[in-house]
Design an enzyme around this catalytic site. Structure first.
Site, PDB file in Angstrom:
ATOM      1  N   ALA A 155       0.813  -1.493  -0.014  1.00  0.00           N
ATOM      2  CA  ALA A 155      -0.134  -0.057   0.098  1.00  0.00           C
ATOM      3  C   ALA A 155       0.771   1.308   0.093  1.00  0.00           C
ATOM      4  O   ALA A 155       2.023   1.485  -0.830  1.00  0.00           O
ATOM      5  CB  ALA A 155      -0.896   0.001   1.219  1.00  0.00           C
ATOM      6  N   CYS A 156       0.722   2.100   0.990  1.00  0.00           N
ATOM      7  CA  CYS A 156       1.192   3.571   0.851  1.00  0.00           C
ATOM      8  C   CYS A 156       2.783   3.359   1.371  1.00  0.00           C
ATOM      9  O   CYS A 156       3.330   4.446   0.878  1.00  0.00           O
ATOM     10  CB  CYS A 156       0.557   4.455   1.735  1.00  0.00           C
ATOM     11  SG  CYS A 156      -0.850   5.035   1.129  1.00  0.00           S
ATOM     12  N   SER A 157       3.057   2.275   1.703  1.00  0.00           N
ATOM     13  CA  SER A 157       4.590   1.943   2.194  1.00  0.00           C
ATOM     14  C   SER A 157       5.485   1.418   1.158  1.00  0.00           C
ATOM     15  O   SER A 157       6.372   0.965   1.413  1.00  0.00           O
ATOM     16  CB  SER A 157       4.750   1.164   3.685  1.00  0.00           C
ATOM     17  OG  SER A 157       4.123   2.276   4.565  1.00  0.00           O
ATOM     18  N   SER A 334       2.137   5.348  -2.384  1.00  0.00           N
ATOM     19  CA  SER A 334       3.514   5.243  -2.122  1.00  0.00           C
ATOM     20  C   SER A 334       4.449   6.306  -2.620  1.00  0.00           C
ATOM     21  O   SER A 334       5.217   6.614  -2.316  1.00  0.00           O
ATOM     22  CB  SER A 334       3.866   3.768  -2.527  1.00  0.00           C
ATOM     23  OG  SER A 334       3.985   3.916  -4.049  1.00  0.00           O
TER      24      SER A 334
END
Length: 374
Positions: A155-157, A334
């Protein structure tokens, strides 16, 4: 053991922009249509009327003023409310591969390297355009790089997790260099009909070239250390996937097939998680708050970043110490921290230290301590 270094970055930005004013006008037109079509059920108490959005609400909730998207026509059509993207033939470059390749070429140009210098391509993003073949392998083919490639989704990481994976392989000597590419078509998994989140995301692609420091051709950022952590939570979720047609509801347009979050719980739980993660990473690396000249944080919410920056530095950061791109790009999953790093890093002096950090669904958090060289 080799020392990894970030030698180039690239940011591909779509040409179309949606301002808050445009977004609110389209959303409120959709609300009027919905409330009119469902007036009988609303009056009977079977369903609730939808409420208007506003520019003030969006800026107060997020700090976002606009966002870049690949297609604004469908998003701003009250009868559609999602991007309209052409179905490409299998022998054409996929959309994710195309925008990822554009960002990758920028990173290579900045590093004064060619595709032949790349051993690994990681496509790290919050959603993949398809299950297989891997988008990373397609980008590898389009760029003409050697070695190998794979997709990664945290996901965003995803970007910071990809950087750690690449840095670890460089340290071990299994590769010389890697492109970590983040093609984020977030407009396609956002529910534009939901007032609580219709303003959050934008589209972009970023790329980061990581090499052995000894191979760097110009000024770069030595990777001092990396740190990743995860903790399971359902508070940010998207239930879409290849098993969808096997379910009783089949291909129905269900709310849980797009981005969902419990914003209040995310805010309450993620802030301490990220702040403590960064503090431990810095302590283990013997890096003091006074050593950090810049924080490049995940661009999800300005209030969250302000809180984390104050916790990390022990004071309110100056705008130059903690640059925000959220107001212009919105949340790009990300890619956000990499946009901030790419646009606000070249002014740092030799020996200056900084920290890249991303966080999001999972929960996941990744951080990269770097030091300017040259």
């Amino acid at each position: 053991m080799h020392i990894p270094a970030i030698t180039g970055t690239g940011v591909y930005t779509p040409s179309q922009v949606i301002t808050n004013a445009e977004l609110v006008a389209a959303f409120n037109a959709y609300v009027d249509l919905y409330n009119t079509e469902n007036a009988v059920d609303i009056d009977a108490g079977i369903c609730d009327a939808k409420a208007y959005s506003s520019e003030g609400f969006i800026e107060k909730a997020s700090g976002i003023k606009q966002r870049y998207v690949i297609d604004k026509q469908g998003i701003l059509d009250p009868t559609v409310m999602h991007p309209l993207l052409r179905q490409r033939a299998d022998d054409e470059p996929s959309l994710m591969a195309e925008i990822g390749m554009n960002a990758a070429r920028q990173a290579l140009d900045q590093a004064k390297k060619s595709s032949h210098d790349v051993d690994l391509v990681i496509c790290a993003a919050s959603n993949m355009e398809r299950a297989y073949p891997a988008v990373a392998i397609e980008i590898q083919n389009l760029l003409g790089t050697g070695g190998f490639a794979f997709d990664m989704n945290v996901a965003c990481s995803s970007a910071t997790f990809g950087i750690q994976a690449a840095a670890d392989m460089i340290r071990a000597g299994s590769i010389r260099s890697a492109l970590v590419i983040n093609p984020e078509i977030c407009s396609a998994h956002l529910e534009w009909r939901d007032r609580d989140c219709h303003f959050i995301f934008g589209d972009v692609a970023t790329a980061t070239l990581i090499e052995r420091e000894q191979d760097a051709n110009s000024a770069h950022f030595k990777v001092i250390s990396t740190r990743c952590a995860t903790e399971f939570s359902n508070n940010i979720r998207n239930n879409n996937g290849y098993l969808r047609r096997s379910r009783p509801t089949g291909m129905a347009d269900q709310r849980d097939m797009q981005f969902m979050q419990n914003g209040r719980k995310v805010f309450k739980e993620v802030l301490p998680l990220v702040s403590e993660h960064i503090a431990r990473h810095m302590a283990d690396g013997c890096v003091q708050a006074s050593d950090l000249k810049r924080l490049w944080l995940h661009q999800a919410n300005k209030t969250m970043n302000d809180f984390i920056g104050k916790k990390v530095l022990g004071r309110t950061p100056d705008p130059a110490e903690q640059p925000n791109i959220l107001q212009d790009y919105a949340n790009t999953s990300s890619a956000g921290s990499i946009i901030a790093f790419s646009k606000y890093s070249n002014d740092l002096q030799d020996g200056a230290k900084g920290l890249i950090c991303s966080f999001g669904a999972g929960y996941s958090v990744g951080s990269v301590l770097v030091e300017r060289q040259g």
